[in-house]
Motif scaffolding. Sequence first.
Motif, mmCIF file in Angstrom:
data_model
loop_
_atom_site.group_PDB
_atom_site.id
_atom_site.type_symbol
_atom_site.label_atom_id
_atom_site.label_comp_id
_atom_site.label_asym_id
_atom_site.label_seq_id
_atom_site.Cartn_x
_atom_site.Cartn_y
_atom_site.Cartn_z
ATOM 1 N N ASP A 1 0.856 -1.366 -0.007
ATOM 2 C CA ASP A 1 -0.419 -0.011 -0.051
ATOM 3 C C ASP A 1 0.917 1.511 0.353
ATOM 4 N N ASP A 2 2.388 1.033 -0.536
ATOM 5 C CA ASP A 2 2.579 2.059 -1.025
ATOM 6 C C ASP A 2 3.197 3.306 -2.138
ATOM 7 N N TYR A 3 1.454 3.349 -1.707
ATOM 8 C CA TYR A 3 1.552 4.185 -3.600
ATOM 9 C C TYR A 3 2.613 5.228 -4.100
ATOM 10 N N LEU A 4 3.279 5.829 -3.098
ATOM 11 C CA LEU A 4 4.059 6.690 -3.459
ATOM 12 C C LEU A 4 5.320 6.147 -3.634
ATOM 13 N N SER A 5 5.836 4.957 -3.390
ATOM 14 C CA SER A 5 7.320 4.420 -3.933
ATOM 15 C C SER A 5 6.480 4.146 -5.677
ATOM 16 N N LEU A 6 5.786 3.470 -5.573
ATOM 17 C CA LEU A 6 4.547 2.720 -6.817
ATOM 18 C C LEU A 6 5.266 3.976 -7.777
ATOM 19 N N PHE A 7 4.942 4.912 -7.469
ATOM 20 C CA PHE A 7 4.522 6.525 -8.108
ATOM 21 C C PHE A 7 5.857 7.114 -8.884
ATOM 22 N N LEU A 8 6.287 6.697 -7.299
ATOM 23 C CA LEU A 8 7.705 7.510 -7.805
ATOM 24 C C LEU A 8 8.730 6.696 -8.511
ATOM 25 N N TYR B 1 3.231 -4.821 -10.134
ATOM 26 C CA TYR B 1 2.255 -5.697 -9.186
ATOM 27 C C TYR B 1 0.974 -5.180 -10.013
ATOM 28 N N LEU B 2 0.031 -6.005 -9.350
ATOM 29 C CA LEU B 2 -1.433 -6.050 -10.071
ATOM 30 C C LEU B 2 -2.930 -5.769 -9.192
ATOM 31 N N TYR B 3 -3.411 -5.072 -10.027
ATOM 32 C CA TYR B 3 -4.619 -4.503 -9.015
ATOM 33 C C TYR B 3 -5.687 -4.816 -9.529
ATOM 34 N N CYS B 4 -6.647 -4.619 -8.928
ATOM 35 C CA CYS B 4 -8.104 -4.389 -9.904
ATOM 36 C C CYS B 4 -8.946 -3.292 -8.942
ATOM 37 N N PHE B 5 -10.476 -2.936 -9.176
ATOM 38 C CA PHE B 5 -10.930 -1.827 -8.870
ATOM 39 C C PHE B 5 -10.722 -1.587 -7.085
ATOM 40 N N ARG B 6 -11.147 -2.834 -6.132
ATOM 41 C CA ARG B 6 -10.363 -2.192 -4.835
ATOM 42 C C ARG B 6 -10.061 -2.846 -3.875
ATOM 43 N N GLY B 7 -9.196 -4.210 -4.732
ATOM 44 C CA GLY B 7 -8.037 -4.531 -4.425
ATOM 45 C C GLY B 7 -9.261 -6.451 -3.523
ATOM 46 N N GLY B 8 -9.135 -5.825 -4.717
ATOM 47 C CA GLY B 8 -10.807 -7.724 -3.220
ATOM 48 C C GLY B 8 -10.733 -8.984 -4.779
ATOM 49 N N LEU B 9 -12.264 -9.427 -5.106
ATOM 50 C CA LEU B 9 -12.105 -10.247 -5.461
ATOM 51 C C LEU B 9 -11.286 -10.503 -7.113
ATOM 52 N N ARG B 10 -11.422 -9.950 -7.257
ATOM 53 C CA ARG B 10 -10.776 -10.058 -8.959
ATOM 54 C C ARG B 10 -9.534 -10.121 -8.582
ATOM 55 N N SER B 11 -8.926 -9.095 -7.821
ATOM 56 C CA SER B 11 -7.045 -9.276 -7.831
ATOM 57 C C SER B 11 -6.646 -10.457 -7.685
ATOM 58 N N ASN B 12 -7.410 -10.953 -5.891
ATOM 59 C CA ASN B 12 -6.577 -12.410 -5.670
ATOM 60 C C ASN B 12 -7.024 -13.455 -6.631
ATOM 61 N N LEU B 13 -7.938 -13.332 -6.889
ATOM 62 C CA LEU B 13 -8.674 -14.782 -8.504
ATOM 63 C C LEU B 13 -7.323 -14.732 -9.437
ATOM 64 N N TYR C 1 3.286 -13.912 -7.325
ATOM 65 C CA TYR C 1 2.272 -11.912 -8.026
ATOM 66 C C TYR C 1 2.249 -11.459 -7.026
ATOM 67 N N PRO C 2 2.605 -10.163 -6.604
ATOM 68 C CA PRO C 2 2.087 -8.888 -5.348
ATOM 69 C C PRO C 2 1.265 -8.147 -6.064
ATOM 70 N N LEU C 3 0.324 -7.848 -5.662
ATOM 71 C CA LEU C 3 -1.260 -6.849 -5.589
ATOM 72 C C LEU C 3 -1.248 -6.034 -4.445
ATOM 73 N N VAL C 4 -2.011 -4.977 -4.984
ATOM 74 C CA VAL C 4 -1.257 -3.107 -5.139
ATOM 75 C C VAL C 4 -3.148 -3.602 -3.597
ATOM 76 N N GLU C 5 -3.091 -3.168 -2.874
ATOM 77 C CA GLU C 5 -4.019 -3.739 -1.321
ATOM 78 C C GLU C 5 -4.563 -1.780 -1.125
ATOM 79 N N GLY C 6 -6.411 -2.015 -1.624
ATOM 80 C CA GLY C 6 -7.026 -1.310 -1.741
ATOM 81 C C GLY C 6 -7.450 -0.464 -3.766
#
Length: 369
Positions: free
Chosen positions: A8-15, A94-106, A118-123
């Motif tokens: 959930d380190d969004y700043l690091s992702l973007f920088l 990293y992978l992500y869906c809309f809220r970091g829920g069902l789709r990204s976990n599946l 492969y990790p996901l972006v929380e949230g």
Amino acid sequence: MIRRQDTDDYLSLFLNNTPLLDVRAPVEFDKGHLPGAINAPLMNDDERHLVGICYKEQGQSKAIELGHQLVQGDIKAQRLEAWKHFCTQHPDGYLYCFRGGLRSNLSRQWIAQAGINYPLVEGGYKAMRRFLIDQLEQQIANETFYILSGRTGTGKTRVLNTLPNPVDLEGLANHRGSSFGRQVTPQPTQINFENQLAVAMLHARHQRGGPIYLEDESRLVGCCALPISLRERMAAAPLVVLDRPMAGRVDIIRQDYVDNMLTDYTNLDGPQAGWLNFSDYLLSALDRIRKRLGGERHQQLRSVMESALAQQAENGSSDGHNAWIQSLLEHYYDPMYDYQLARKPGTVIMHGGPDAIAQWAKHAHPHIS
């Protein structure tokens, strides 16, 4: 292999311009996504629509069951192959869906079954979008801005990008900000423009530092609207005014709006269609300011432009465009700019040519070598 953790380190992702795999449906991605993200959806738009209806009518478990029925066999194998390719190409992503829920976990679960952790972006996207909105508003409120102003054709964007800490609003909007300003490729959606602007501001603050230079823009850059708070800060910010002789301005306009645009249209559409689309681009841009020019002046300039295009089609020379360019600068853009500059509340702190402004900016930022 060490398993990377979710983040959930969004700043690091973007920088760090971290590669991002967006598994949302294409319609969601097209509406708004993050800079550099790649769309490889778990469900296409039709499948997502059907699952959404099922969720509303029968609940989550039935919706999940329907999703598995729709995405199986060859369809599942194709989508998994796309994910595996991304993960292999971008082992630090990293992978992500809309809220970091069902789709990204599946999606992660299926990727793990193929032997890749492969990790996901929380949230998910929602949390990253919220982060960018909040960070952008904080920076707009707290940063120091200098506004690079100057008459049309002085080459403001070229000079801007030589300064210590620029954010190129026209580059982010993919538009030069005038009637002639559209590019051969489309502008981003408003949401994507805001996302790109927020990320560019983060880079300006955390990786370069110091006052941020912006080019003087109106409320709209093409169809992309600047945040109201940014417009207010820009209106009151100190001005750095760029000067350039008329001959140099005419050359820049001809290069940017004639020579380079013809090349872009030709590369996109081929020689024949490219020429027709380029010609339509110039004539349509002039027609859009007909009312402000007045009918007689518009017709005079259109005749000169048509003659220049005919000459260019015959011998390849774009010199014939100089006449309408100079007339438009002298009688339309310059009076409009002078009027607007006189009404700006910001103080002019520097006035000069490209080299003088570059030297001034260098001394104003002593940490810049």
